[in-house]
Design a protein around this motif. Structure first.
Motif, PDB file in Angstrom:
ATOM      1  N   TYR A 115     -43.286  62.762  -9.122  1.00 42.01           N
ATOM      2  CA  TYR A 115     -42.386  62.326  -8.053  1.00 42.01           C
ATOM      3  C   TYR A 115     -43.198  62.289  -6.772  1.00 42.01           C
ATOM      4  N   ASN A 116     -43.227  61.126  -6.129  1.00 36.54           N
ATOM      5  CA  ASN A 116     -44.084  60.918  -4.964  1.00 36.54           C
ATOM      6  C   ASN A 116     -43.246  60.818  -3.688  1.00 36.54           C
ATOM      7  N   ALA A 117     -43.437  61.788  -2.801  1.00 37.54           N
ATOM      8  CA  ALA A 117     -42.740  61.767  -1.517  1.00 37.54           C
ATOM      9  C   ALA A 117     -43.426  60.840  -0.520  1.00 37.54           C
ATOM     10  N   ARG A 165     -32.684  59.011  -4.462  1.00 40.48           N
ATOM     11  CA  ARG A 165     -33.228  60.063  -5.322  1.00 40.48           C
ATOM     12  C   ARG A 165     -33.356  61.363  -4.542  1.00 40.48           C
ATOM     13  N   GLU A 166     -33.522  62.441  -5.293  1.00 41.31           N
ATOM     14  CA  GLU A 166     -33.709  63.769  -4.686  1.00 41.31           C
ATOM     15  C   GLU A 166     -34.977  63.767  -3.847  1.00 41.31           C
ATOM     16  N   PRO A 167     -35.016  64.470  -2.744  1.00 44.86           N
ATOM     17  CA  PRO A 167     -34.058  65.486  -2.331  1.00 44.86           C
ATOM     18  C   PRO A 167     -32.903  64.981  -1.475  1.00 44.86           C
ATOM     19  N   GLY A 168     -32.819  63.675  -1.217  1.00 43.10           N
ATOM     20  CA  GLY A 168     -31.674  63.173  -0.472  1.00 43.10           C
ATOM     21  C   GLY A 168     -31.985  61.876   0.253  1.00 43.10           C
ATOM     22  N   PRO A 169     -30.958  61.283   0.868  1.00 43.54           N
ATOM     23  CA  PRO A 169     -31.111  59.996   1.551  1.00 43.54           C
ATOM     24  C   PRO A 169     -32.234  59.998   2.583  1.00 43.54           C
ATOM     25  N   ALA A 170     -33.040  58.962   2.534  1.00 44.39           N
ATOM     26  CA  ALA A 170     -34.188  58.735   3.420  1.00 44.39           C
ATOM     27  C   ALA A 170     -35.311  59.747   3.190  1.00 44.39           C
ATOM     28  N   ARG A 171     -35.146  60.616   2.198  1.00 50.15           N
ATOM     29  CA  ARG A 171     -36.191  61.591   1.867  1.00 50.15           C
ATOM     30  C   ARG A 171     -36.507  61.582   0.375  1.00 50.15           C
ATOM     31  N   GLY A 172     -35.900  60.643  -0.350  1.00 47.12           N
ATOM     32  CA  GLY A 172     -36.053  60.603  -1.800  1.00 47.12           C
ATOM     33  C   GLY A 172     -37.480  60.323  -2.231  1.00 47.12           C
ATOM     34  N   HIS A 173     -37.810  60.830  -3.405  1.00 45.77           N
ATOM     35  CA  HIS A 173     -39.148  60.672  -3.950  1.00 45.77           C
ATOM     36  C   HIS A 173     -39.169  59.532  -4.957  1.00 45.77           C
ATOM     37  N   VAL A 174     -40.245  58.760  -4.946  1.00 50.26           N
ATOM     38  CA  VAL A 174     -40.422  57.650  -5.864  1.00 50.26           C
ATOM     39  C   VAL A 174     -40.893  58.202  -7.212  1.00 50.26           C
ATOM     40  N   VAL A 175     -40.290  57.714  -8.285  1.00 50.57           N
ATOM     41  CA  VAL A 175     -40.679  58.113  -9.634  1.00 50.57           C
ATOM     42  C   VAL A 175     -41.915  57.311 -10.034  1.00 50.57           C
TER      43      VAL A 175
END
Length: 177
Positions: free
Chosen positions: A57-59, A117-127
């Motif tokens: 998971y890439n932030a 995606r987690e951890p939340g809106p505008a902070r989601g991690h790319v699979v």
């Protein structure tokens, strides 16, 4: 714009939108598969150690750049989606439509990851799950982005305009001036 130009603009945008939509669907389906099939597993060799399937998971952006600034990447990605869509309306060249569709699809699906995606809106991690040589882990959207941008570079180098017309050849001055 006259009627035929308007129809042509709509047809061109639809080609871009359909291609972008296909990229989003394929990317998201492969990510769903990767999350369900690869979670908690050791890397799966596809081509020895050259290409493996490995869930991450890439932030951040490429190569995990700017991991602490996911929200900034979200804003930049949203702006890119809007800008590409505006440019796509002007495209008449099929090659440019393909390029823009690939880039728009890759950017849009990354935006979806960042928003939902987690951890939340505008902070989601790319699979990410396609591991290239242990150097870079990506996904279908990344492939789409690389191919689309590569095509755009090639079109620019060949002088193909969005309108589909080639740029006029540059005339060398007879005396070399």
């Amino acid at each position: 714009m006259n009627g035929s130009e308007t129809r042509s603009a709509h047809a061109g945008f639809w080609l871009v939108a359909v291609l972008a939509g296909a990229v989003v669907v394929v990317d998201q389906l492969t990510k769903l598969w990767a999350v369900s099939a690869l979670a908690g597993r050791a890397p799966v060799a596809v081509i020895g150690e050259l290409v493996q399937l490995h869930l991450t998971y890439n932030a951040g952006a490429a190569f995990s750049f700017a991991e602490r600034f996911t929200w900034v990447l979200t804003v930049i990605t949203a702006a890119a989606v809007v800008a590409i869509s505006i440019v796509a309306v002007r495209a008449r060249s099929r090659a440019w439509m393909v390029s823009l569709g690939l880039v728009l699809g890759g950017a849009a699906t990354h935006l979806l990851d960042r928003m939902f995606r987690e951890p939340g809106p505008a902070r989601g991690h790319v699979v990410d799950f396609i591991d290239y040589f242990g150097f870079f882990v990506g996904n279908v959207a990344d492939i789409s982005l690389v191919v689309g941008v590569g095509l755009a570079v090639l079109l620019n180098l060949r002088g193909v305009r969005l309108s589909g017309a080639a740029e006029p050849a540059r005339m060398a001055h007879p005396r070399g001036e």
